[in-house]
Design a protein around this motif. Sequence first.
Motif, PDB file in Angstrom:
ATOM      1  N   ASP A   1       0.852  -1.193   0.000  1.00 54.83           N
ATOM      2  CA  ASP A   1       0.000   0.000   0.000  1.00 54.83           C
ATOM      3  C   ASP A   1       0.887   1.242   0.000  1.00 54.83           C
ATOM      4  O   ASP A   1       1.386   1.677   1.035  1.00 54.83           O
ATOM      5  CB  ASP A   1      -0.912  -0.018   1.226  1.00 54.83           C
ATOM      6  CG  ASP A   1      -1.865   1.175   1.255  1.00 54.83           C
ATOM      7  OD1 ASP A   1      -1.862   1.964   0.283  1.00 54.83           O
ATOM      8  OD2 ASP A   1      -2.609   1.317   2.244  1.00 54.83           O
ATOM      9  N   TRP A   2       1.053   1.817  -1.178  1.00 54.56           N
ATOM     10  CA  TRP A   2       1.938   2.972  -1.324  1.00 54.56           C
ATOM     11  C   TRP A   2       1.281   4.271  -0.846  1.00 54.56           C
ATOM     12  O   TRP A   2       1.948   5.319  -0.819  1.00 54.56           O
ATOM     13  CB  TRP A   2       2.367   3.120  -2.786  1.00 54.56           C
ATOM     14  CG  TRP A   2       3.141   1.949  -3.284  1.00 54.56           C
ATOM     15  CD1 TRP A   2       2.691   0.909  -4.034  1.00 54.56           C
ATOM     16  CD2 TRP A   2       4.539   1.695  -3.063  1.00 54.56           C
ATOM     17  NE1 TRP A   2       3.699   0.006  -4.291  1.00 54.56           N
ATOM     18  CE2 TRP A   2       4.845   0.469  -3.701  1.00 54.56           C
ATOM     19  CE3 TRP A   2       5.545   2.372  -2.378  1.00 54.56           C
ATOM     20  CZ2 TRP A   2       6.128  -0.079  -3.681  1.00 54.56           C
ATOM     21  CZ3 TRP A   2       6.827   1.827  -2.362  1.00 54.56           C
ATOM     22  CH2 TRP A   2       7.098   0.618  -3.010  1.00 54.56           C
ATOM     23  N   SER A   3       0.026   4.221  -0.469  1.00 48.61           N
ATOM     24  CA  SER A   3      -0.675   5.439  -0.043  1.00 48.61           C
ATOM     25  C   SER A   3      -0.556   5.701   1.451  1.00 48.61           C
ATOM     26  O   SER A   3      -1.092   6.693   1.948  1.00 48.61           O
ATOM     27  CB  SER A   3      -2.159   5.344  -0.426  1.00 48.61           C
ATOM     28  OG  SER A   3      -2.801   4.295   0.305  1.00 48.61           O
ATOM     29  N   GLN A   4       0.142   4.844   2.189  1.00 50.95           N
ATOM     30  CA  GLN A   4       0.279   5.026   3.637  1.00 50.95           C
ATOM     31  C   GLN A   4       1.025   6.323   3.944  1.00 50.95           C
ATOM     32  O   GLN A   4       1.918   6.748   3.200  1.00 50.95           O
ATOM     33  CB  GLN A   4       1.011   3.832   4.244  1.00 50.95           C
ATOM     34  CG  GLN A   4       0.258   2.513   4.068  1.00 50.95           C
ATOM     35  CD  GLN A   4       1.067   1.325   4.553  1.00 50.95           C
ATOM     36  OE1 GLN A   4       1.073   1.007   5.736  1.00 50.95           O
ATOM     37  NE2 GLN A   4       1.748   0.649   3.635  1.00 50.95           N
ATOM     38  N   ASP A   5       0.670   6.930   5.073  1.00 48.99           N
ATOM     39  CA  ASP A   5       1.170   8.261   5.419  1.00 48.99           C
ATOM     40  C   ASP A   5       2.693   8.323   5.497  1.00 48.99           C
ATOM     41  O   ASP A   5       3.297   9.328   5.100  1.00 48.99           O
ATOM     42  CB  ASP A   5       0.579   8.715   6.755  1.00 48.99           C
ATOM     43  CG  ASP A   5      -0.924   8.974   6.658  1.00 48.99           C
ATOM     44  OD1 ASP A   5      -1.408   9.173   5.521  1.00 48.99           O
ATOM     45  OD2 ASP A   5      -1.605   8.963   7.702  1.00 48.99           O
ATOM     46  N   TYR A   6       3.317   7.286   6.042  1.00 46.38           N
ATOM     47  CA  TYR A   6       4.756   7.354   6.266  1.00 46.38           C
ATOM     48  C   TYR A   6       5.572   7.071   5.002  1.00 46.38           C
ATOM     49  O   TYR A   6       6.789   7.265   4.983  1.00 46.38           O
ATOM     50  CB  TYR A   6       5.169   6.364   7.369  1.00 46.38           C
ATOM     51  CG  TYR A   6       5.114   4.911   6.955  1.00 46.38           C
ATOM     52  CD1 TYR A   6       6.255   4.248   6.501  1.00 46.38           C
ATOM     53  CD2 TYR A   6       3.925   4.188   7.035  1.00 46.38           C
ATOM     54  CE1 TYR A   6       6.204   2.915   6.133  1.00 46.38           C
ATOM     55  CE2 TYR A   6       3.872   2.865   6.672  1.00 46.38           C
ATOM     56  CZ  TYR A   6       5.005   2.230   6.218  1.00 46.38           C
ATOM     57  OH  TYR A   6       4.955   0.904   5.848  1.00 46.38           O
TER      58      TYR A   6
END
Length: 608
Positions: free
Chosen positions: A251-256
């Motif tokens: 999941d490349w959309s994670q905040d970190y």
Amino acid sequence: MSLTSSDEVKPEDIHNLLEHCVKTAHKVKDGDIEGEFIMERCLVLFSKDYRYSVIKNFSGELCGHYPSKVVFLEYQLSEEERNNRKRYDDVQSMYDVPKMRDLIKQARYARCRSRFPVPVILFEGKHVCRSATLASGAEMLGRTGLDFLFSPPDRPQEEVTDRGGGSNPDTHDRFRGHDIKLLKSLTIKYICDLMVEKKKVKFGMNITSSEKVDKENRYADFCILSIPYPGCEFFKEWKDNSYFGETMKFDWSQDYVDAKLDIPEDSLLNKLGVDWKKYRNWDLIQQTQNYMKLFLHILREGDTGVLIHCISGWDRTPMFISLLRLSLWADGAAHTSLSPTEILYLTLAYDWYLFGHNLPDRVNKGEEILFFCFNFLTYITSDEFSVKTSSSVRKVSRTDSECNMDGILLDTDHRRFSIRGSNTSISSLGSCGFENAPVFFTTNPEEDAHFSNGNPSVSISARYSPAASRLTSDVSSLHNVHSSPSSSSPMAVPNSLRKMDATRSASPGCGSWQVVSSCGSLRGLVSSHDSPHSVDSSNSSGKLSYCQEAVEYVETTRHSKLDAVRRIFHNAYVNKIATKAGGSGGIVNFLDQFAEKVGIRSGRTTQV
């Protein structure tokens, strides 16, 4: 206990090594006696093929979780040098060891946890190095301050002052300058950063940095590749996904996650032909394959070395280092004297354990990145991942008729092999020797005529490796399929499988191979490569059809060697780690069924 080059590494040594690793994370300053024995055995294995120098780290003064003896490979031994070791033992080292050690002592502050760049693989004079990422300013100041406070009283005052002056505004320039000097002394040009972050942040503070975001552009002389790869926690998700990597995407959309894949314009890198813009759509298997292609391409086509690192350099970094070492070994390009058992011991011990991989913690959390590494070997067996030129290995493939290869016996001969009918189970493939030994598949007499097309024999020249004879004994020591009716008897295949619509089976299948793969593994039990959920071949360029694998492995031992390593590892893992992890399901049953099916284990207490 002293070791000599004649000491043989046996499969039970792999069991003992894993048993120790799952109990203890290596810290050299803790006086790990067993770790010292493991270190000495690694030196023996290195010495079989390389001349090397040793940088001493006995009390962890350079790094507390690096080996007590850091190996700097110098060159690969010729056959004559292997046979006349005394002649070169007194030859002067290529390195000025005291000066190199002093440079390391200054450069180590530039890296997270003092994990400085270390050359761990040598290929055609080019080093593959590993390290942690760059340390933040706070860590550099903290470590130099502690070093100043706890330095021994007899330490030269000018040396302490030089490293203890944390308030000096040029601290970053000074320590990173030493780091750059060390990298240049090892002829490194490419720096591959696996971090998914630009900087690691905890509690709102930057605790690490990286070359790709160095504001002063100090690393401008290097080609910096930002190739983000999921951390060890992602392999808990892989485990929970029934070990199917093809159905998993990070999941490349994670905040970190703020690092993007960035391959600079470079004449060498542009030749690889991978569409890097699609990296967010790759599954775990595709991503790992493409990164392996990248590393191997740099080594094969370039004339300089490469540094690979993640954050701390003890999870993702050893995984790729281990895969690279095994891939080069399978090509006969590195560690040419080592058997499958020996190369497995070396990479488990040196690349993982002695460089600080915390296996007890990872197993406890279910983050099975170590298991993924060796399970992944099945995806890099093709010549697509070879450092040899494509013209050096002639590939034999079948297209229209490949799924009609239900009933053939490949009888390998030094001059030719014939294809003829047999009703012997494919299970024998994994246990036969690799020279002058048959490879078996199940028979379908009705399709033999179509396959042979009137030609009862096909001649193909075979190439052999010096390691082939050792492979025979290594693999046969693990399992004997002829001793068990379940592993050597013919296996009936339901007609429904033969008539299955191609759209229902995304992975390549050939009749009875829907049940058992060419590696001898149960489909869906050992790797997602063998799973009916595999993605289609267009999305898994590293995979060969099972029929093609079987024909090609007669010509080259690459597939066979990697498969032998994977089998030995699986047997040790199921005995020493999986069965102790608890639970009646998951990987315990997963590996139990595999081990018993291919004949390398008849019960939980059995050990090869």
